[in-house]
Design a protein around this motif. Sequence first.
Motif, PDB file in Angstrom:
ATOM      1  N   GLU A  40       0.748  -1.119  -0.135  1.00  0.00           N
ATOM      2  CA  GLU A  40       0.004   0.060  -0.009  1.00  0.00           C
ATOM      3  C   GLU A  40       0.875   1.208  -0.001  1.00  0.00           C
ATOM      4  O   GLU A  40       0.477   2.268  -0.577  1.00  0.00           O
ATOM      5  CB  GLU A  40      -0.903   0.032   1.252  1.00  0.00           C
ATOM      6  CG  GLU A  40      -2.222  -0.972   1.300  1.00  0.00           C
ATOM      7  CD  GLU A  40      -2.891  -0.984   2.318  1.00  0.00           C
ATOM      8  OE1 GLU A  40      -4.055  -1.169   2.352  1.00  0.00           O
ATOM      9  OE2 GLU A  40      -2.246  -0.887   3.562  1.00  0.00           O
ATOM     10  N   GLU A  41       1.736   1.187   0.847  1.00  0.00           N
ATOM     11  CA  GLU A  41       2.716   2.360   0.962  1.00  0.00           C
ATOM     12  C   GLU A  41       3.385   2.582  -0.629  1.00  0.00           C
ATOM     13  O   GLU A  41       3.630   3.830  -0.996  1.00  0.00           O
ATOM     14  CB  GLU A  41       4.073   2.114   1.846  1.00  0.00           C
ATOM     15  CG  GLU A  41       4.836   3.314   2.390  1.00  0.00           C
ATOM     16  CD  GLU A  41       6.067   2.802   3.069  1.00  0.00           C
ATOM     17  OE1 GLU A  41       6.769   3.855   3.361  1.00  0.00           O
ATOM     18  OE2 GLU A  41       5.723   2.078   4.019  1.00  0.00           O
ATOM     19  N   GLU A  42       3.871   1.537  -1.208  1.00  0.00           N
ATOM     20  CA  GLU A  42       4.707   1.774  -2.395  1.00  0.00           C
ATOM     21  C   GLU A  42       3.511   2.379  -3.516  1.00  0.00           C
ATOM     22  O   GLU A  42       3.808   3.125  -4.434  1.00  0.00           O
ATOM     23  CB  GLU A  42       5.077   0.424  -3.056  1.00  0.00           C
ATOM     24  CG  GLU A  42       5.969   0.680  -4.271  1.00  0.00           C
ATOM     25  CD  GLU A  42       6.759  -0.662  -4.548  1.00  0.00           C
ATOM     26  OE1 GLU A  42       7.657  -0.809  -5.439  1.00  0.00           O
ATOM     27  OE2 GLU A  42       7.045  -1.674  -3.624  1.00  0.00           O
ATOM     28  N   LEU A  43       2.266   1.709  -3.427  1.00  0.00           N
ATOM     29  CA  LEU A  43       1.145   2.223  -4.659  1.00  0.00           C
ATOM     30  C   LEU A  43       1.045   3.647  -4.228  1.00  0.00           C
ATOM     31  O   LEU A  43       0.332   4.159  -5.235  1.00  0.00           O
ATOM     32  CB  LEU A  43       0.139   1.294  -4.354  1.00  0.00           C
ATOM     33  CG  LEU A  43       0.536  -0.310  -4.866  1.00  0.00           C
ATOM     34  CD1 LEU A  43      -0.854  -1.114  -4.795  1.00  0.00           C
ATOM     35  CD2 LEU A  43       0.786  -0.200  -6.446  1.00  0.00           C
ATOM     36  N   GLY A  44       0.606   4.002  -2.890  1.00  0.00           N
ATOM     37  CA  GLY A  44       0.297   5.410  -2.543  1.00  0.00           C
ATOM     38  C   GLY A  44      -1.039   5.258  -2.459  1.00  0.00           C
ATOM     39  O   GLY A  44      -1.744   6.651  -1.984  1.00  0.00           O
ATOM     40  N   TYR A  45      -1.779   4.552  -1.844  1.00  0.00           N
ATOM     41  CA  TYR A  45      -3.120   4.261  -1.467  1.00  0.00           C
ATOM     42  C   TYR A  45      -3.392   2.871  -0.802  1.00  0.00           C
ATOM     43  O   TYR A  45      -2.668   2.114  -0.963  1.00  0.00           O
ATOM     44  CB  TYR A  45      -4.177   4.417  -2.689  1.00  0.00           C
ATOM     45  CG  TYR A  45      -3.758   3.582  -3.847  1.00  0.00           C
ATOM     46  CD1 TYR A  45      -3.907   2.115  -4.039  1.00  0.00           C
ATOM     47  CD2 TYR A  45      -3.305   4.150  -5.085  1.00  0.00           C
ATOM     48  CE1 TYR A  45      -3.914   1.579  -4.988  1.00  0.00           C
ATOM     49  CE2 TYR A  45      -3.094   3.135  -6.408  1.00  0.00           C
ATOM     50  CZ  TYR A  45      -3.187   1.993  -6.254  1.00  0.00           C
ATOM     51  OH  TYR A  45      -3.183   1.286  -7.248  1.00  0.00           O
ATOM     52  N   ALA A  46      -4.460   3.079  -0.132  1.00  0.00           N
ATOM     53  CA  ALA A  46      -5.025   2.005   0.849  1.00  0.00           C
ATOM     54  C   ALA A  46      -5.687   0.885  -0.201  1.00  0.00           C
ATOM     55  O   ALA A  46      -6.498   1.303  -0.945  1.00  0.00           O
ATOM     56  CB  ALA A  46      -5.919   2.467   1.957  1.00  0.00           C
ATOM     57  N   LEU A  47      -5.216  -0.342   0.060  1.00  0.00           N
ATOM     58  CA  LEU A  47      -6.162  -1.594  -0.795  1.00  0.00           C
ATOM     59  C   LEU A  47      -7.202  -2.055   0.017  1.00  0.00           C
ATOM     60  O   LEU A  47      -7.982  -2.859  -0.331  1.00  0.00           O
ATOM     61  CB  LEU A  47      -4.998  -2.625  -0.846  1.00  0.00           C
ATOM     62  CG  LEU A  47      -3.823  -2.157  -1.817  1.00  0.00           C
ATOM     63  CD1 LEU A  47      -2.693  -3.447  -1.992  1.00  0.00           C
ATOM     64  CD2 LEU A  47      -4.315  -1.893  -3.187  1.00  0.00           C
ATOM     65  N   PHE A  48      -7.454  -1.723   1.517  1.00  0.00           N
ATOM     66  CA  PHE A  48      -8.336  -2.364   2.164  1.00  0.00           C
ATOM     67  C   PHE A  48      -8.982  -0.999   3.093  1.00  0.00           C
ATOM     68  O   PHE A  48      -8.140  -0.469   3.432  1.00  0.00           O
ATOM     69  CB  PHE A  48      -7.836  -3.646   3.244  1.00  0.00           C
ATOM     70  CG  PHE A  48      -7.409  -4.665   2.482  1.00  0.00           C
ATOM     71  CD1 PHE A  48      -8.428  -5.673   2.005  1.00  0.00           C
ATOM     72  CD2 PHE A  48      -6.323  -4.912   1.978  1.00  0.00           C
ATOM     73  CE1 PHE A  48      -8.057  -6.886   1.450  1.00  0.00           C
ATOM     74  CE2 PHE A  48      -5.856  -6.119   1.445  1.00  0.00           C
ATOM     75  CZ  PHE A  48      -6.929  -6.873   1.264  1.00  0.00           C
ATOM     76  N   ILE A  49     -10.086  -1.159   3.521  1.00  0.00           N
ATOM     77  CA  ILE A  49     -10.827  -0.461   4.345  1.00  0.00           C
ATOM     78  C   ILE A  49     -11.027  -1.220   5.613  1.00  0.00           C
ATOM     79  O   ILE A  49     -11.352  -2.521   5.778  1.00  0.00           O
ATOM     80  CB  ILE A  49     -12.092  -0.034   4.184  1.00  0.00           C
ATOM     81  CG1 ILE A  49     -12.311   0.573   2.890  1.00  0.00           C
ATOM     82  CG2 ILE A  49     -12.973   0.608   5.101  1.00  0.00           C
ATOM     83  CD1 ILE A  49     -13.657   0.958   2.435  1.00  0.00           C
ATOM     84  N   ARG A  50     -10.095  -0.783   6.595  1.00  0.00           N
ATOM     85  CA  ARG A  50     -10.173  -1.465   8.028  1.00  0.00           C
ATOM     86  C   ARG A  50     -11.086  -1.041   9.142  1.00  0.00           C
ATOM     87  O   ARG A  50     -11.136   0.079   9.249  1.00  0.00           O
ATOM     88  CB  ARG A  50      -8.437  -1.316   8.586  1.00  0.00           C
ATOM     89  CG  ARG A  50      -7.397  -2.094   7.545  1.00  0.00           C
ATOM     90  CD  ARG A  50      -6.104  -1.674   8.160  1.00  0.00           C
ATOM     91  NE  ARG A  50      -5.218  -2.287   7.132  1.00  0.00           N
ATOM     92  CZ  ARG A  50      -4.499  -2.093   6.173  1.00  0.00           C
ATOM     93  NH1 ARG A  50      -5.173  -1.261   5.322  1.00  0.00           N
ATOM     94  NH2 ARG A  50      -3.653  -2.844   5.516  1.00  0.00           N
ATOM     95  N   ALA A  51     -11.897  -1.859   9.488  1.00  0.00           N
ATOM     96  CA  ALA A  51     -12.985  -1.459  10.646  1.00  0.00           C
ATOM     97  C   ALA A  51     -12.908  -2.552  11.553  1.00  0.00           C
ATOM     98  O   ALA A  51     -12.611  -3.456  11.457  1.00  0.00           O
ATOM     99  CB  ALA A  51     -14.266  -0.991   9.738  1.00  0.00           C
ATOM    100  N   LYS A  52     -13.619  -1.950  12.499  1.00  0.00           N
ATOM    101  CA  LYS A  52     -14.121  -2.958  13.848  1.00  0.00           C
ATOM    102  C   LYS A  52     -14.602  -4.300  13.304  1.00  0.00           C
ATOM    103  O   LYS A  52     -14.457  -5.501  13.890  1.00  0.00           O
ATOM    104  CB  LYS A  52     -14.642  -2.244  14.802  1.00  0.00           C
ATOM    105  CG  LYS A  52     -13.686  -1.191  15.655  1.00  0.00           C
ATOM    106  CD  LYS A  52     -14.476  -0.819  16.517  1.00  0.00           C
ATOM    107  CE  LYS A  52     -13.402   0.202  17.731  1.00  0.00           C
ATOM    108  NZ  LYS A  52     -14.371   0.788  18.725  1.00  0.00           N
ATOM    109  N   SER A  53     -15.480  -4.062  12.272  1.00  0.00           N
ATOM    110  CA  SER A  53     -16.407  -5.309  11.732  1.00  0.00           C
ATOM    111  C   SER A  53     -15.618  -6.162  10.816  1.00  0.00           C
ATOM    112  O   SER A  53     -15.960  -7.135  10.555  1.00  0.00           O
ATOM    113  CB  SER A  53     -17.546  -4.569  10.935  1.00  0.00           C
ATOM    114  OG  SER A  53     -17.069  -3.741   9.835  1.00  0.00           O
ATOM    115  N   GLY A  54     -14.374  -5.593  10.463  1.00  0.00           N
ATOM    116  CA  GLY A  54     -13.454  -6.575   9.684  1.00  0.00           C
ATOM    117  C   GLY A  54     -12.846  -5.879   8.517  1.00  0.00           C
ATOM    118  O   GLY A  54     -12.863  -4.418   8.504  1.00  0.00           O
TER     119      GLY A  54
END
Length: 297
Positions: A40-54
């Motif tokens: 993700e750091e190398e691409l420059g964007y988040a690949l996942f949405i991290r939430a308490k639900s998963g």
Amino acid sequence: MEFYQIKYFTVVARTLSFQLSANELYVTRQAVSKAVSQLEEELGYALFIRAKSGLNLSPHGTLFIKRAYELVEQFERLQGDMQSYRAEGIVEVRFSFAHTTFPLLCDPISRFQQEYADQMDMEVRGVSEQECTRQMQDGDVDFCLSTIPIPEAVSNVVAEYPIKLLMSREHPLAAKPTITLADLQNQTFIAYRSGTDTPLYIPEFIQTMPSCRCLKSDDLLYIFRCVREKAYLLMSVEENVGNMIEGTIHRTFPGAGSWKWYLSISRKAAGNPKKRKLYEELNRFLLNNMQQEVARG
């Protein structure tokens, strides 16, 4: 960007769990999480949405996943192709050598293994002369190196060295650069049997001299002790054991002859074109090694 990072990402995208992905990949959860974060750091964007639900794929992750699956599939197909190529291109060769041949030919055999590593996978075994013959005759090995030609196999001489007398430096004959037949009267010889009934390196005319004693043993340490302490004479190749026994010296004598090494290939292996070619290459390799040693003096 590393391939394993993309592979880890595709597994997480499918399981939506770092722990389940770690279990499937046989790595730790931290290793999976770190690989995805680095990607993700190398691409420059988040690949996942991290939430308490998963976990859920982000919009960028949804766009990236299709291409990631294609890359993983292509790479795994390439791996499979290369494994198939190796299975088809690499020949497994079983090679035995008699212990008596090892000191002089260990290095050239090792160099041959390295030079032809892209063509063969050689399993090397050190055995007695008798076991070397048995393994060839029973089809347990493809090639063997011994001091006798193997019956029912194709054998070629690949090395030959003059036999000399090994004796203690305190022996009365040690002061003589060349030994005569008269000097050998009343001497005691000891020979290494190497698992055979026929002692090695004692010429027949010596064995028939009534004043000489000829002993034989399979115990090399006992033989060395007899040479050092009991003034026994051992016939050997100078380069083979000369440096193994402290306080000894080699001397030439008439009629000693030479010690030959035979490279043999089993009949079955000779029927395999790839093994036959490797045998011929090894035969040339060892002959060239012998010629170079002779040239060096």
